[in-house]
Design a protein around this motif. Structure first.
Motif, short mmCIF file in Angstrom:
data_model
loop_
_atom_site.label_atom_id
_atom_site.label_comp_id
_atom_site.label_asym_id
_atom_site.label_seq_id
_atom_site.Cartn_x
_atom_site.Cartn_y
_atom_site.Cartn_z
N LYS A 127 0.82 -1.21 0.00
CA LYS A 127 0.00 0.00 0.00
C LYS A 127 0.85 1.26 0.00
O LYS A 127 0.56 2.22 -0.72
N TYR A 128 1.92 1.26 0.81
CA TYR A 128 2.77 2.44 0.94
C TYR A 128 3.99 2.38 0.02
O TYR A 128 4.88 3.23 0.11
N ASN A 129 4.03 1.38 -0.84
CA ASN A 129 5.09 1.25 -1.83
C ASN A 129 6.48 1.16 -1.20
O ASN A 129 7.45 1.73 -1.70
N PHE A 130 6.56 0.42 -0.09
CA PHE A 130 7.87 0.15 0.50
C PHE A 130 8.53 -0.99 -0.28
O PHE A 130 7.86 -1.97 -0.64
N PRO A 131 9.83 -0.92 -0.54
CA PRO A 131 10.52 -2.03 -1.19
C PRO A 131 10.41 -3.28 -0.32
O PRO A 131 10.70 -3.24 0.88
N VAL A 132 9.97 -4.38 -0.91
CA VAL A 132 9.74 -5.58 -0.10
C VAL A 132 10.07 -6.83 -0.90
O VAL A 132 9.81 -6.92 -2.10
N VAL A 133 10.68 -7.78 -0.22
CA VAL A 133 10.84 -9.15 -0.71
C VAL A 133 10.01 -10.02 0.22
O VAL A 133 10.17 -9.93 1.44
N SER A 134 9.13 -10.85 -0.33
CA SER A 134 8.19 -11.57 0.51
C SER A 134 8.33 -13.08 0.35
O SER A 134 8.39 -13.59 -0.77
N PHE A 135 8.37 -13.77 1.50
CA PHE A 135 8.36 -15.23 1.50
C PHE A 135 6.91 -15.71 1.62
O PHE A 135 6.13 -15.13 2.38
N PRO A 136 6.55 -16.79 0.95
CA PRO A 136 5.19 -17.32 1.07
C PRO A 136 4.91 -17.97 2.42
O PRO A 136 3.76 -18.09 2.84
N VAL A 137 5.97 -18.41 3.12
CA VAL A 137 5.83 -19.02 4.44
C VAL A 137 6.92 -18.47 5.34
O VAL A 137 7.90 -17.88 4.88
N ASN A 138 6.76 -18.66 6.63
CA ASN A 138 7.74 -18.20 7.60
C ASN A 138 8.99 -19.08 7.57
O ASN A 138 8.91 -20.28 7.81
N LEU A 139 10.13 -18.49 7.24
CA LEU A 139 11.39 -19.22 7.13
C LEU A 139 12.36 -18.91 8.26
O LEU A 139 13.36 -19.59 8.41
N GLY A 140 12.07 -17.87 9.04
CA GLY A 140 12.93 -17.54 10.16
C GLY A 140 13.88 -16.38 9.87
O GLY A 140 14.12 -16.01 8.72
N LEU A 141 14.43 -15.83 10.94
CA LEU A 141 15.27 -14.64 10.84
C LEU A 141 16.51 -14.88 9.98
O LEU A 141 16.92 -14.00 9.22
N ALA A 142 17.12 -16.04 10.11
CA ALA A 142 18.35 -16.31 9.36
C ALA A 142 18.11 -16.24 7.86
O ALA A 142 18.91 -15.67 7.11
N ALA A 143 16.98 -16.80 7.40
CA ALA A 143 16.66 -16.76 5.97
C ALA A 143 16.41 -15.34 5.51
O ALA A 143 16.84 -14.93 4.43
N GLY A 144 15.70 -14.57 6.34
CA GLY A 144 15.44 -13.18 5.99
C GLY A 144 16.72 -12.36 5.92
O GLY A 144 16.92 -11.55 5.01
N PHE A 145 17.60 -12.58 6.88
CA PHE A 145 18.88 -11.87 6.91
C PHE A 145 19.71 -12.21 5.68
O PHE A 145 20.24 -11.33 5.00
N GLN A 146 19.84 -13.50 5.38
CA GLN A 146 20.66 -13.90 4.24
C GLN A 146 20.08 -13.40 2.92
O GLN A 146 20.82 -12.98 2.03
N THR A 147 18.75 -13.42 2.81
CA THR A 147 18.12 -12.88 1.60
C THR A 147 18.45 -11.41 1.44
O THR A 147 18.77 -10.95 0.34
N GLY A 148 18.38 -10.67 2.53
CA GLY A 148 18.74 -9.25 2.48
C GLY A 148 20.18 -9.02 2.10
O GLY A 148 20.51 -8.11 1.33
N MET A 149 21.07 -9.86 2.60
CA MET A 149 22.49 -9.73 2.26
C MET A 149 22.75 -10.07 0.80
O MET A 149 23.57 -9.42 0.12
#
Length: 226
Positions: free
Chosen positions: A49-71
């Protein structure tokens, strides 16, 4: 220095708009990306809605997966450094510039620490943090006063390794790993706010399990990481 703020988010509908809007309006010199970790609330819809840059997982993968995806995202897009930045509003963006200045002095990792100038309290929640600090000191020879701080800035060399290695998560044992490899780590004093909305995923039982897992990793698993 081209900087990306990596904002892992799981069920942060009560905080994400406030956190990202402040960055967009008051700190436009910093890019950011939300890593939506399979949120079950309106986190993704609000980002869209606010047009924030986002990468979205379809399921919860945990903080480590989110961190590595961001890196991986930061490395692929050519950023000079990347910061782990919480979606719950506890991290204050006014400290980012100071942390970047320290990195420009030649540090590989800069940690926003609550305990550079202040003593760590001996509360039940902090006992594990004290123990992790002790084990990091024993293993690496360097004391990290706030090893569980999630406000960390990584240069491009460290970013590359975190992006390409599966076992480089956003945890104190990874900081110990990089210290053993000769990376320079600096802590700077910051203040952190209390969470305004939502609940932390780390309740007391999970906190105890987390601390035990970190200590086991530091004492035993570190010896097998190349």
């Amino acid at each position: 220095m081209k900087v990306l703020l990596i904002i892992p988010a799981y069920n942060e509908e009560g905080n994400i708009v406030r956190v990202c809007s402040e960055l967009r309006e008051n700190y436009p010199q910093y890019d950011f990306v939300v890593i939506n970790d399979g949120s079950e609330d309106r986190t993704l819809k609000l980002c869209e809605k606010y047009n924030f840059p986002v990468v979205s997982f379809p399921v919860n993968l945990g903080l480590a997966a989110g961190f590595q995806t961001g890196m991986k995202y930061a490395y692929r897009e050519g950023y000079d450094c990347a910061m782990q930045f919480d979606a719950d509003g506890q991290h204050l963006p006014e400290y980012i510039g100071m942390m970047i200045q320290e990195m420009e002095k030649g540090y590989d990792i800069v940690i926003g620490s609550r305990f550079v100038e202040f003593s760590k309290p001996f509360t039940l929640r902090m006992i594990g943090s004290h123990m992790i600090s002790i084990f990091i000191k024993l293993i690496t020879g360097q004391k990290i006063k706030d090893p569980t701080s999630g406000m960390r800035l990584f240069n491009r060399d460290v970013m590359k390794e975190c992006a390409k290695r599966m076992n480089c998560g956003p945890e104190p044992d990874t900081i110990a790993y990089f210290l053993k490899k000769g990376k320079k780590v600096k802590e700077v004093q910051v203040t952190m706010k209390d969470r305004i909305a939502g609940e932390s995923y780390l309740n007391l039982p999970k906190s105890i399990l987390y601390m035990v897992r970190m200590i086991i990793s530091l004492v035993f698993i570190q010896n097998f990481r190349d």
